[in-house]
Design a protein around this motif. Structure first.
Motif, PDB file in Angstrom:
ATOM      1  N   ALA A  73      -4.521  33.508  14.606  1.00  0.00           N
ATOM      2  CA  ALA A  73      -3.266  33.908  15.468  1.00  0.00           C
ATOM      3  C   ALA A  73      -3.103  33.195  16.532  1.00  0.00           C
ATOM      4  N   LEU A  74      -4.058  32.697  17.078  1.00  0.00           N
ATOM      5  CA  LEU A  74      -3.549  32.144  18.551  1.00  0.00           C
ATOM      6  C   LEU A  74      -2.916  30.835  18.380  1.00  0.00           C
ATOM      7  N   GLN A  75      -3.333  29.974  17.281  1.00  0.00           N
ATOM      8  CA  GLN A  75      -2.698  28.644  16.920  1.00  0.00           C
ATOM      9  C   GLN A  75      -1.471  28.987  16.096  1.00  0.00           C
ATOM     10  N   ARG A  76      -1.309  29.976  15.568  1.00  0.00           N
ATOM     11  CA  ARG A  76       0.300  30.127  14.890  1.00  0.00           C
ATOM     12  C   ARG A  76       1.105  30.508  16.173  1.00  0.00           C
ATOM     13  N   ARG A  77       0.556  31.238  16.877  1.00  0.00           N
ATOM     14  CA  ARG A  77       1.429  31.886  18.133  1.00  0.00           C
ATOM     15  C   ARG A  77       2.012  30.377  18.913  1.00  0.00           C
ATOM     16  N   ALA A  78       0.917  29.659  19.211  1.00  0.00           N
ATOM     17  CA  ALA A  78       1.372  28.564  20.015  1.00  0.00           C
ATOM     18  C   ALA A  78       2.271  27.443  19.376  1.00  0.00           C
ATOM     19  N   LEU A  79       2.045  27.387  17.879  1.00  0.00           N
ATOM     20  CA  LEU A  79       2.919  26.554  17.288  1.00  0.00           C
ATOM     21  C   LEU A  79       4.221  27.104  17.231  1.00  0.00           C
ATOM     22  N   LEU A  80       4.432  28.603  16.946  1.00  0.00           N
ATOM     23  CA  LEU A  80       5.721  29.044  16.955  1.00  0.00           C
ATOM     24  C   LEU A  80       6.554  28.876  18.478  1.00  0.00           C
ATOM     25  N   GLN A  81       5.751  29.066  19.574  1.00  0.00           N
ATOM     26  CA  GLN A  81       6.118  28.986  20.667  1.00  0.00           C
ATOM     27  C   GLN A  81       6.748  27.541  21.173  1.00  0.00           C
ATOM     28  N   ALA A  82       6.125  26.525  20.433  1.00  0.00           N
ATOM     29  CA  ALA A  82       6.527  25.126  20.646  1.00  0.00           C
ATOM     30  C   ALA A  82       7.998  24.941  20.045  1.00  0.00           C
ATOM     31  N   TYR A  83       8.593  25.687  19.291  1.00  0.00           N
ATOM     32  CA  TYR A  83       9.895  25.261  18.832  1.00  0.00           C
ATOM     33  C   TYR A  83      10.881  26.474  19.191  1.00  0.00           C
ATOM     34  N   ASN A  84      11.915  25.960  19.619  1.00  0.00           N
ATOM     35  CA  ASN A  84      13.075  26.866  19.854  1.00  0.00           C
ATOM     36  C   ASN A  84      14.202  26.994  18.835  1.00  0.00           C
ATOM     37  N   LEU A  85      15.033  27.742  18.950  1.00  0.00           N
ATOM     38  CA  LEU A  85      16.058  28.035  17.674  1.00  0.00           C
ATOM     39  C   LEU A  85      16.906  26.705  17.774  1.00  0.00           C
ATOM     40  N   GLY A  86      16.900  26.051  18.864  1.00  0.00           N
ATOM     41  CA  GLY A  86      17.872  24.786  18.882  1.00  0.00           C
ATOM     42  C   GLY A  86      17.022  23.568  17.850  1.00  0.00           C
ATOM     43  N   HIS A  87      15.950  23.633  17.603  1.00  0.00           N
ATOM     44  CA  HIS A  87      15.214  22.744  16.790  1.00  0.00           C
ATOM     45  C   HIS A  87      15.817  23.065  15.288  1.00  0.00           C
ATOM     46  N   PHE A  88      15.902  24.253  14.935  1.00  0.00           N
ATOM     47  CA  PHE A  88      16.416  24.492  13.669  1.00  0.00           C
ATOM     48  C   PHE A  88      17.878  24.398  13.248  1.00  0.00           C
ATOM     49  N   ALA A  89      18.584  24.601  14.233  1.00  0.00           N
ATOM     50  CA  ALA A  89      20.235  24.803  14.304  1.00  0.00           C
ATOM     51  C   ALA A  89      20.613  23.937  15.608  1.00  0.00           C
ATOM     52  N   PRO A  90      20.606  22.682  15.583  1.00  0.00           N
ATOM     53  CA  PRO A  90      20.980  22.115  16.919  1.00  0.00           C
ATOM     54  C   PRO A  90      22.403  22.067  17.065  1.00  0.00           C
ATOM     55  N   ASP A  91      23.270  22.468  16.094  1.00  0.00           N
ATOM     56  CA  ASP A  91      24.572  22.334  16.280  1.00  0.00           C
ATOM     57  C   ASP A  91      25.142  23.876  16.746  1.00  0.00           C
ATOM     58  N   ALA A  92      24.331  24.817  16.670  1.00  0.00           N
ATOM     59  CA  ALA A  92      24.656  26.250  17.169  1.00  0.00           C
ATOM     60  C   ALA A  92      24.875  26.511  18.503  1.00  0.00           C
ATOM     61  N   GLU A  93      24.618  25.586  19.185  1.00  0.00           N
ATOM     62  CA  GLU A  93      25.045  25.795  20.775  1.00  0.00           C
ATOM     63  C   GLU A  93      26.483  25.791  21.204  1.00  0.00           C
TER      64      GLU A  93
END
Length: 93
Positions: A73-93
């Protein structure tokens, strides 16, 4: 359908990640820039964990499994905290 979409949107609104947009382009928009919202925040809107309900068994196997679960659970949280939504949709800004 609208009800299906509303059911997906509701946790994001409740979590403060989406806000209603008024006017001609009505709908919803992110409450903050995508780059400032981490993936962990989105996951938290859809998951609830009641730690108080977990019962620890006294067996060493159960304690080992619980320790592995906690570490995962700690590793999962750390991984998900390392990525922001801009990583998944860079043109969304």
């Amino acid at each position: 359908t609208v009800s299906y979409t509303e059911n997906l949107i509701k946790p994001l609104k409740t979590g403060g990640l989406l806000e209603r947009q008024q006017g001609a382009g009505r709908g919803y928009r992110l409450s903050r820039p995508a780059a400032s919202l981490c993936a962990w925040e989105v996951v938290q809107c859809f998951e609830t964990v009641d730690e108080g309900r977990r019962r620890l068994s006294k067996s060493s196997e159960s304690r080992s499994v619980a320790a592995l679960d906690a570490e995962a659970a700690l590793q999962r949280r750390a991984l998900l905290q390392a990525y922001n939504l801009g990583h998944f949709a860079p043109d969304a800004e």
